[in-house]
Scaffold this motif. Structure first.
Motif, PDB file in Angstrom:
ATOM      1  N   PHE A   1       0.827  -1.205   0.000  1.00  0.00           N
ATOM      2  CA  PHE A   1       0.000   0.000   0.000  1.00  0.00           C
ATOM      3  C   PHE A   1       0.869   1.266   0.000  1.00  0.00           C
ATOM      4  CE2 PHE A   1      -3.858  -2.335   1.843  1.00  0.00           C
ATOM      5  CZ  PHE A   1      -4.624  -2.154   0.703  1.00  0.00           C
ATOM      6  N   GLN A   2       1.952   1.242   0.765  1.00  0.00           N
ATOM      7  CA  GLN A   2       2.828   2.407   0.814  1.00  0.00           C
ATOM      8  C   GLN A   2       3.567   2.594  -0.505  1.00  0.00           C
ATOM      9  OE1 GLN A   2       3.376   4.673   3.661  1.00  0.00           O
ATOM     10  NE2 GLN A   2       4.027   5.741   1.828  1.00  0.00           N
ATOM     11  N   ARG A   3       4.086   1.527  -1.034  1.00  0.00           N
ATOM     12  CA  ARG A   3       4.907   1.572  -2.249  1.00  0.00           C
ATOM     13  C   ARG A   3       4.097   1.960  -3.485  1.00  0.00           C
ATOM     14  NH1 ARG A   3       6.286  -3.453  -1.889  1.00  0.00           N
ATOM     15  NH2 ARG A   3       4.821  -4.342  -3.401  1.00  0.00           N
ATOM     16  N   GLU A   4       2.936   1.387  -3.611  1.00  0.00           N
ATOM     17  CA  GLU A   4       2.178   1.529  -4.856  1.00  0.00           C
ATOM     18  C   GLU A   4       1.051   2.537  -4.782  1.00  0.00           C
ATOM     19  OE1 GLU A   4       3.022  -3.033  -6.411  1.00  0.00           O
ATOM     20  OE2 GLU A   4       0.980  -2.438  -5.911  1.00  0.00           O
ATOM     21  N   ASN A   5       0.554   2.833  -3.590  1.00  0.00           N
ATOM     22  CA  ASN A   5      -0.618   3.699  -3.465  1.00  0.00           C
ATOM     23  C   ASN A   5      -0.401   4.906  -2.565  1.00  0.00           C
ATOM     24  OD1 ASN A   5      -1.906   0.535  -3.205  1.00  0.00           O
ATOM     25  ND2 ASN A   5      -2.409   1.735  -5.018  1.00  0.00           N
ATOM     26  N   GLY A   6       0.761   4.980  -1.924  1.00  0.00           N
ATOM     27  CA  GLY A   6       1.021   6.097  -1.032  1.00  0.00           C
ATOM     28  C   GLY A   6       0.120   6.113   0.185  1.00  0.00           C
TER      29      GLY A   6
ATOM     30  N   THR B   1      -0.650   4.759   4.098  1.00  0.00           N
ATOM     31  CA  THR B   1       0.080   4.288   5.274  1.00  0.00           C
ATOM     32  C   THR B   1      -0.881   3.638   6.269  1.00  0.00           C
ATOM     33  OG1 THR B   1       1.708   6.048   5.010  1.00  0.00           O
ATOM     34  CG2 THR B   1       1.601   4.964   7.164  1.00  0.00           C
ATOM     35  N   TYR B   2      -0.635   2.366   6.552  1.00  0.00           N
ATOM     36  CA  TYR B   2      -1.467   1.621   7.504  1.00  0.00           C
ATOM     37  C   TYR B   2      -0.594   0.984   8.575  1.00  0.00           C
ATOM     38  CZ  TYR B   2      -5.250   1.826   4.022  1.00  0.00           C
ATOM     39  OH  TYR B   2      -6.206   2.244   3.139  1.00  0.00           O
ATOM     40  N   LYS B   3      -1.212   0.672   9.708  1.00  0.00           N
ATOM     41  CA  LYS B   3      -0.605  -0.118  10.768  1.00  0.00           C
ATOM     42  C   LYS B   3      -1.169  -1.540  10.688  1.00  0.00           C
ATOM     43  CE  LYS B   3      -0.396   3.943  13.789  1.00  0.00           C
ATOM     44  NZ  LYS B   3      -0.941   4.562  15.024  1.00  0.00           N
TER      45      LYS B   3
ATOM     46  N   THR C   1      -5.161   4.960  -9.850  1.00  0.00           N
ATOM     47  CA  THR C   1      -5.206   5.592  -8.530  1.00  0.00           C
ATOM     48  C   THR C   1      -6.424   5.067  -7.783  1.00  0.00           C
ATOM     49  OG1 THR C   1      -6.321   7.498  -9.527  1.00  0.00           O
ATOM     50  CG2 THR C   1      -3.966   7.736  -9.049  1.00  0.00           C
ATOM     51  N   THR C   2      -6.415   5.211  -6.469  1.00  0.00           N
ATOM     52  CA  THR C   2      -7.512   4.718  -5.638  1.00  0.00           C
ATOM     53  C   THR C   2      -8.036   5.875  -4.785  1.00  0.00           C
ATOM     54  OG1 THR C   2      -8.139   2.842  -4.217  1.00  0.00           O
ATOM     55  CG2 THR C   2      -6.060   3.963  -3.689  1.00  0.00           C
ATOM     56  N   PRO C   3      -9.309   5.885  -4.414  1.00  0.00           N
ATOM     57  CA  PRO C   3      -9.926   7.064  -3.793  1.00  0.00           C
ATOM     58  C   PRO C   3      -9.201   7.637  -2.571  1.00  0.00           C
ATOM     59  CG  PRO C   3     -11.630   5.574  -4.503  1.00  0.00           C
ATOM     60  CD  PRO C   3     -10.331   4.876  -4.765  1.00  0.00           C
ATOM     61  N   ALA C   4      -8.736   6.796  -1.649  1.00  0.00           N
ATOM     62  CA  ALA C   4      -8.070   7.326  -0.453  1.00  0.00           C
ATOM     63  C   ALA C   4      -6.743   7.982  -0.795  1.00  0.00           C
ATOM     64  CB  ALA C   4      -7.848   6.205   0.556  1.00  0.00           C
ATOM     65  N   GLN C   5      -6.177   7.598  -1.920  1.00  0.00           N
ATOM     66  CA  GLN C   5      -4.947   8.207  -2.421  1.00  0.00           C
ATOM     67  C   GLN C   5      -5.252   9.559  -3.066  1.00  0.00           C
ATOM     68  OE1 GLN C   5      -3.435   5.785  -5.591  1.00  0.00           O
ATOM     69  NE2 GLN C   5      -1.425   6.772  -5.657  1.00  0.00           N
ATOM     70  N   VAL C   6      -6.367   9.632  -3.788  1.00  0.00           N
ATOM     71  CA  VAL C   6      -6.762  10.857  -4.476  1.00  0.00           C
ATOM     72  C   VAL C   6      -7.227  11.921  -3.490  1.00  0.00           C
ATOM     73  CG1 VAL C   6      -8.501  11.814  -6.065  1.00  0.00           C
ATOM     74  CG2 VAL C   6      -7.326   9.668  -6.633  1.00  0.00           C
ATOM     75  N   GLU C   7      -7.965  11.493  -2.469  1.00  0.00           N
ATOM     76  CA  GLU C   7      -8.509  12.446  -1.490  1.00  0.00           C
ATOM     77  C   GLU C   7      -8.228  11.947  -0.068  1.00  0.00           C
ATOM     78  OE1 GLU C   7      -9.177  15.011   0.411  1.00  0.00           O
ATOM     79  OE2 GLU C   7     -10.038  15.750  -1.476  1.00  0.00           O
TER      80      GLU C   7
END
Length: 400
Positions: free
Chosen positions: A81-86, A88-90, A218-224
């Protein structure tokens, strides 16, 4: 009292599974059938992924695991998720299920109450409204026509939102159409959603890596980023990694939701296969170069199918941005008569006669919420696709 649950009255069997089963039956009876109904890559699982599973077995990693995923797989998902979509999750914001379908279902079961509404752009994957129904919610389909690339428009989204709306499900690239939202198109939708804080966003990104012609996913949480705390970003290894039978899906989302989904899973299936989880670790962390190689073949197949279908009488086939489906209109065949003497009144009639006459199995568009159309999966060998398209051309040419 009836023995079976009334919940069964709210759902229909999967149309895609039904057409695949019928094709198998006809093949078993000796018919020459080309099945284009299943959404499953014909490429084998890469050798390094299979080897990781073998090593897991040899190392005795065959016991129960944590309900919603081993730490190593959660770490691999977080890195992805970090590498490809920017994003950040725990670890407590990550869940792993037995396929993407279970992840979606768990989320709906954990959140829907009677009367809650879920906005679903149509055409949609056949399982979305059925899962909503099983969870006790109400589907709100919003028709998205070919004129707009089968994509939800901001004004239509705004109109569909009510005080009862709990979720919107966004699937890009799409099953069944292959259409994919650009960054600008997603931003227009997220601008609407920001204004409605009671609406949560469920994104099905299963076909993320299957995009063509330099399309940028792109995915929505990445866009906004304002939507991050109310978005469940769902993905899996089934399609891009050719691991459909391994049954591993995953998602990132708010900790409270992820915990609730784990509760559902703990009392239904418990953990996904331990061996498949270790294979998924290798899929996400290992070499990714085979994806581009497979996509080159998928793109060639897409272009072949689109070109040949557009030469068939009464068929209009848009060229999609991703996935491995095309969604041609068969409106030009409605009202005509098949060689059997049957009149084509619906897209279901079209696909039934096509299967009976020419031995080509496709799925009717009405099953996906928008007809008259049909879905073809081009995730099968090129020679079969070419032969199937010739048969479709012949079938359409023989309609009167």
């Amino acid at each position: 009292m009836p023995f079976l649950s009334a919940a069964l009255d709210r759902v229909k069997p999967s149309a895609t599974i039904a057409v695949t089963d019928k094709a198998r039956q006809l093949k078993a009876a000796g018919r020459n059938v080309i099945g284009l109904g299943a959404g499953e890559p014909d490429f084998d699982t890469p050798a390094n992924i299979k080897l990781a599973a073998i090593h897991a077995i040899e190392a005795g990693k065959t016991k129960y695991t944590a309900v919603d995923g081993i730490p190593e797989l959660k770490d691999a998902i977080i890195a992805k998720f970090q590498r490809e979509n920017g994003l950040t999750y725990k670890p407590n914001q990550i869940t792993v299920g037995t396929g993407g379908k279970q992840v979606l279902y768990n989320a709906l079961m954990a959140t829907l109450n009677p009367g809650d509404e879920v906005i679903i752009p149509a055409p949609y994957w056949v399982s979305y409204p059925e899962m909503v129904a099983l969870a006790g919610g109400e589907s709100v389909p919003v028709v998205c026509t070919a004129e707009f690339g089968f994509k939800l428009q901001p004004a239509a989204l705004e109109k569909a939102i009510t005080p009862k709306t709990k979720w919107i499900i966004l699937n890009s690239p799409s099953n069944p159409t292959g259409s994919a939202y650009t960054h600008a198109e997603l931003k227009a939708l997220t601008d609407v959603l920001v204004k409605h804080p009671h609406v949560w966003v469920m994104t099905d990104d299963m076909y993320e890596h299957l995009v063509y012609d330099d399309f940028k996913f792109t995915t929505p949480a990445q866009v906004e980023p304002k939507l991050f705390d109310r978005t469940l970003t769902v993905n899996g290894v089934s399609k891009a990694y050719c691991m459909t039978g391994w049954r591993i899906g995953y998602a990132g989302g708010p900790q409270q939701l992820i915990s609730a989904m784990a509760t559902i899973q703990s009392q239904s299936t418990s953990n996904p296969s331990s061996i498949a989880q270790w294979a998924a670790v290798e899929a996400l962390n290992g070499p990714q170069d085979f994806i581009a190689a497979n996509n080159k073949v998928f793109k060639e197949r897409r272009d072949l199918v689109v070109a040949m279908l557009n030469q068939a009488n009464g068929i209009d086939c848009p060229r999609p941005e991703g996935a491995f489906y095309v969604y041609p209109s068969c409106a030009g065949t409605i009202g005509k008569t098949a060689p059997s003497g049957k009149k084509i009144a619906t897209d279901e009639d079209f696909v039934t006669e096509l299967l009976e006459t020419e031995g080509v199995a496709v799925v009717q568009g009405s099953a996906f919420g928008l007809g008259p159309a049909f879905r073809i999966s081009y995730a099968t060998k090129t020679s079969d696709l070419e032969e199937a398209c010739k048969r479709i051309q012949r079938f359409c040419g023989n309609l009167r």
